[in-house]
Design an enzyme around this catalytic site. Sequence first.
Site, PDB file in Angstrom:
ATOM      1  N   PRO A  98     -16.849   8.348 -11.464  1.00 32.86           N
ATOM      2  CA  PRO A  98     -17.467   7.297 -12.286  1.00 32.86           C
ATOM      3  C   PRO A  98     -16.721   5.966 -12.147  1.00 32.86           C
ATOM      4  CG  PRO A  98     -16.458   9.005 -13.667  1.00 32.86           C
ATOM      5  CD  PRO A  98     -16.268   9.431 -12.263  1.00 32.86           C
ATOM      6  N   LEU A 103      -9.310   5.161 -11.261  1.00 36.72           N
ATOM      7  CA  LEU A 103      -9.087   5.838  -9.977  1.00 36.72           C
ATOM      8  C   LEU A 103      -9.319   4.876  -8.814  1.00 36.72           C
ATOM      9  CD1 LEU A 103     -10.686   9.317 -10.722  1.00 36.72           C
ATOM     10  CD2 LEU A 103      -8.294   8.644 -10.892  1.00 36.72           C
ATOM     11  N   SER A 106     -12.919   0.133  -8.157  1.00 39.30           N
ATOM     12  CA  SER A 106     -13.293  -1.259  -7.835  1.00 39.30           C
ATOM     13  C   SER A 106     -12.746  -1.623  -6.457  1.00 39.30           C
ATOM     14  CB  SER A 106     -12.828  -2.231  -8.918  1.00 39.30           C
ATOM     15  OG  SER A 106     -11.435  -2.306  -8.954  1.00 39.30           O
ATOM     16  N   ALA A 107     -11.512  -1.228  -6.164  1.00 39.81           N
ATOM     17  CA  ALA A 107     -10.945  -1.528  -4.837  1.00 39.81           C
ATOM     18  C   ALA A 107     -11.644  -0.717  -3.750  1.00 39.81           C
ATOM     19  CB  ALA A 107      -9.446  -1.232  -4.831  1.00 39.81           C
ATOM     20  N   ALA A 108     -11.908   0.569  -4.040  1.00 36.62           N
ATOM     21  CA  ALA A 108     -12.586   1.404  -3.031  1.00 36.62           C
ATOM     22  C   ALA A 108     -13.989   0.854  -2.763  1.00 36.62           C
ATOM     23  CB  ALA A 108     -12.643   2.855  -3.495  1.00 36.62           C
ATOM     24  N   ASP A 149      -4.166  -0.825  -5.302  1.00 35.43           N
ATOM     25  CA  ASP A 149      -5.447  -0.117  -5.135  1.00 35.43           C
ATOM     26  C   ASP A 149      -6.113  -0.458  -3.809  1.00 35.43           C
ATOM     27  OD1 ASP A 149      -4.881   0.675  -7.660  1.00 35.43           O
ATOM     28  OD2 ASP A 149      -6.810   0.167  -8.531  1.00 35.43           O
TER      29      ASP A 149
END
Length: 326
Positions: A98, A103, A106-108, A149
């Site tokens: 989610p 986790l 946003s960067a992924a 991240d």
Amino acid sequence: MKEVVASAPCKTILFGEHAVVYGYPAIATAINLRVRTKIRKVNGELIIHSRDLKVTWKRKQSVPKEFLPIYKVIEDISDLIDQKPLNGMHIEIFSDVPPSCGLGTSAATAVSVITAMLEFLEINYDKNFINKLAFNAEKISHGTPSGIDNTVATFGGLIRYVKSNSGPNIERSKYTPEFTLILADSGLPRSTKHAVKNVAILREHFPRVIEDIFSIMGKISDEAWTLLSKAGENLKTIGYLMNINHGLLDAIGVNLPELETLVNIARKNGALGAKITGAGLGGFIIALAESAAVHKICSAIKNYARLVLIAKPDSKGCLVESKVKN
Ligand code: PMV
């Protein structure tokens, strides 16, 4: 029909969150849970759709705040190839986890969008360039991000990260450890900005005390780094270090009773160690477990968590998953 699918891994901070903001080392690992971006050609339009956020944006509309970081990516790439406005793409984003849960989604997301766009537009790139663009997007998401991240989402694997004025110092481990992490979501909304600000206020009140806590967190990160970055890592010791780190996160005020419950249940059911991961004050805890204990921990913890995920460190970083040329 021209189409590209790219992905980037989510991350979990194993050690040193918050201390990393003040220049102490943190250890993070990419995990085998990913955010994916599919881009396909459309005529004269630019559309962004997030399956998880259930938000769709078309070029002529004002940009919803959820898409501002991606819009920054589009602007940066459009400047790079001097093509304005950049149209002709339907960008669809979907994730294994989610959004906004600590986790690194946003960067992924940014890294997977950048990788997919560069590939779709046939622009030469290397991972350092992806990382740089993703950091710009992260500044829109988080104000003053550490950069941890986007680095993990881009390069994957296990990293030791130290922030400094002259830019981050990042060591990437040659070895990706093989262990299982159980990630349990408290379901409580969290905000990295808010948690970082709370810690900053505490540090203003007790500068020497909090600085000493950060310094110990940094030492824990270094102990863990030595153990983690070689084969045959000692999971029992790493678990102890996670427990100590969790105690210190509690001391700087980012723990909550709900998070403590999850940590305790994990430990009671055989986890080698358990701690808050990321900003705290909500979001996830992580537990380190030997394979034999995973099932028992998950069954016990799922009664108290909104979501329980099982993850392993991932060494690949961002990648193009498929490409159809026309
Ligand atoms: O919860 P996350 O994944 O946003 O992690 C925050 C980590 C902090 O150290 C608290 C902040 C940062 O920018 O490193």
